[in-house]
Design a protein around this motif. Structure first.
Motif, mmCIF file in Angstrom:
data_model
loop_
_atom_site.group_PDB
_atom_site.id
_atom_site.type_symbol
_atom_site.label_atom_id
_atom_site.label_comp_id
_atom_site.label_asym_id
_atom_site.label_seq_id
_atom_site.Cartn_x
_atom_site.Cartn_y
_atom_site.Cartn_z
ATOM 1 N N GLN A 1 0.360 4.288 -0.566
ATOM 2 C CA GLN A 1 1.584 3.742 0.018
ATOM 3 C C GLN A 1 2.785 4.009 -0.898
ATOM 4 N N GLN A 2 2.600 3.782 -2.182
ATOM 5 C CA GLN A 2 3.688 4.015 -3.136
ATOM 6 C C GLN A 2 4.077 5.484 -3.158
ATOM 7 N N GLN A 3 3.097 6.361 -3.153
ATOM 8 C CA GLN A 3 3.382 7.796 -3.188
ATOM 9 C C GLN A 3 4.102 8.235 -1.923
ATOM 10 N N ARG A 4 3.666 7.722 -0.762
ATOM 11 C CA ARG A 4 4.298 8.073 0.506
ATOM 12 C C ARG A 4 5.756 7.615 0.525
ATOM 13 N N LEU A 5 6.009 6.401 0.062
ATOM 14 C CA LEU A 5 7.376 5.881 0.041
ATOM 15 C C LEU A 5 8.240 6.686 -0.922
ATOM 16 N N LEU A 6 7.713 6.964 -2.098
ATOM 17 C CA LEU A 6 8.451 7.748 -3.081
ATOM 18 C C LEU A 6 8.765 9.147 -2.548
ATOM 19 N N ASP A 7 7.804 9.770 -1.885
ATOM 20 C CA ASP A 7 8.039 11.092 -1.293
ATOM 21 C C ASP A 7 9.138 11.028 -0.241
ATOM 22 N N ARG A 8 9.120 9.984 0.594
ATOM 23 C CA ARG A 8 10.123 9.859 1.655
ATOM 24 C C ARG A 8 11.515 9.659 1.055
ATOM 25 N N ARG B 1 12.496 10.678 -1.898
ATOM 26 C CA ARG B 1 12.890 11.960 -2.507
ATOM 27 C C ARG B 1 13.409 12.921 -1.447
ATOM 28 N N GLU B 2 12.736 12.968 -0.292
ATOM 29 C CA GLU B 2 13.166 13.842 0.807
ATOM 30 C C GLU B 2 14.568 13.488 1.281
ATOM 31 N N ALA B 3 14.872 12.197 1.286
ATOM 32 C CA ALA B 3 16.169 11.730 1.786
ATOM 33 C C ALA B 3 17.293 12.009 0.806
ATOM 34 N N SER B 4 16.940 12.376 -0.417
ATOM 35 C CA SER B 4 17.920 12.655 -1.464
ATOM 36 C C SER B 4 18.790 11.427 -1.689
ATOM 37 N N GLU B 5 20.075 11.537 -1.490
ATOM 38 C CA GLU B 5 20.973 10.417 -1.753
ATOM 39 C C GLU B 5 21.226 9.544 -0.529
ATOM 40 N N GLN B 6 20.607 9.871 0.595
ATOM 41 C CA GLN B 6 20.793 9.093 1.814
ATOM 42 C C GLN B 6 19.856 7.886 1.811
ATOM 43 N N PRO B 7 20.322 6.733 2.310
ATOM 44 C CA PRO B 7 19.429 5.578 2.397
ATOM 45 C C PRO B 7 18.376 5.779 3.487
ATOM 46 N N VAL B 8 17.220 5.198 3.262
ATOM 47 C CA VAL B 8 16.125 5.241 4.233
ATOM 48 C C VAL B 8 15.908 3.819 4.730
ATOM 49 N N PHE C 1 14.171 0.510 6.382
ATOM 50 C CA PHE C 1 12.824 -0.054 6.316
ATOM 51 C C PHE C 1 12.039 0.236 7.598
ATOM 52 N N ALA C 2 12.728 0.263 8.735
ATOM 53 C CA ALA C 2 12.056 0.585 9.999
ATOM 54 C C ALA C 2 11.507 2.012 9.961
ATOM 55 N N GLU C 3 12.250 2.917 9.365
ATOM 56 C CA GLU C 3 11.787 4.302 9.237
ATOM 57 C C GLU C 3 10.564 4.376 8.317
ATOM 58 N N LEU C 4 10.575 3.592 7.252
ATOM 59 C CA LEU C 4 9.425 3.571 6.345
ATOM 60 C C LEU C 4 8.187 3.012 7.051
ATOM 61 N N ARG C 5 8.385 1.959 7.857
ATOM 62 C CA ARG C 5 7.256 1.425 8.649
ATOM 63 C C ARG C 5 6.734 2.488 9.602
ATOM 64 N N GLY C 6 7.651 3.221 10.228
ATOM 65 C CA GLY C 6 7.265 4.290 11.148
ATOM 66 C C GLY C 6 6.506 5.412 10.458
ATOM 67 N N ALA C 7 6.729 5.564 9.156
ATOM 68 C CA ALA C 7 6.036 6.582 8.374
ATOM 69 C C ALA C 7 4.685 6.074 7.869
ATOM 70 N N GLY C 8 4.308 4.866 8.310
ATOM 71 C CA GLY C 8 2.995 4.334 7.945
ATOM 72 C C GLY C 8 2.964 3.558 6.642
ATOM 73 N N ILE C 9 4.125 3.121 6.184
ATOM 74 C CA ILE C 9 4.179 2.349 4.943
ATOM 75 C C ILE C 9 4.246 0.872 5.311
ATOM 76 N N ARG D 1 17.584 3.504 -1.376
ATOM 77 C CA ARG D 1 17.877 4.859 -1.829
ATOM 78 C C ARG D 1 17.324 5.004 -3.241
ATOM 79 N N LEU D 2 16.759 6.153 -3.527
ATOM 80 C CA LEU D 2 16.191 6.434 -4.834
ATOM 81 C C LEU D 2 17.292 6.917 -5.776
ATOM 82 N N LEU D 3 17.468 6.229 -6.905
ATOM 83 C CA LEU D 3 18.476 6.629 -7.891
ATOM 84 C C LEU D 3 17.859 7.400 -9.042
ATOM 85 N N SER D 4 16.657 7.023 -9.443
ATOM 86 C CA SER D 4 15.957 7.712 -10.518
ATOM 87 C C SER D 4 14.557 8.035 -10.018
ATOM 88 N N PRO D 5 14.287 9.312 -9.740
ATOM 89 C CA PRO D 5 13.069 9.686 -9.031
ATOM 90 C C PRO D 5 11.768 9.604 -9.808
#
Length: 86
Positions: free
Chosen positions: A7-14, A16-23, A25-33, A63-67
């Motif tokens: 779960q942590q790896q999936r969220l971190l990957d998502r 990272r993919e979003a770069s500086e854009q916020p993700v 929580f509904a999208e994270l749930r939809g991604a199976g997190i 949003r991820l600030l430090s990857p």
């Protein structure tokens, strides 16, 4: 090296993919997190710097600030929380 669960790896990957854009929580749930807010907190405890993004006083996502998680626990996490609460 910090070992992350699936779960942590999936969220971190998502994030990272979003770069500086916020993700959202509904999208994270939809991604199976499941319990994405808890997984965000776990990643922060592992050293990732994640920002909660609000618009008009409403939380819209994160949003991820430090990857890269650090190898040691972040001793300044309490300091960051204290600064946010002011």
């Amino acid at each position: 090296m910090v070992l992350l669960d699936a779960q942590q790896q999936r969220l971190l990957d998502r994030l990272r993919e979003a770069s500086e854009q916020p993700v959202a929580f509904a999208e994270l749930r939809g991604a199976g997190i499941d319990f994405s807010a808890a997984v965000v907190s776990e990643l922060e405890l592992n050293g990732c710097v994640i920002e909660r993004v609000s618009e008009h006083g409403r939380l819209v996502g994160v949003r991820l600030l430090s990857p890269e998680p650090s190898d040691t626990p972040d001793t300044s996490a309490a300091d960051r929380r204290h600064r946010r609460q002011r």
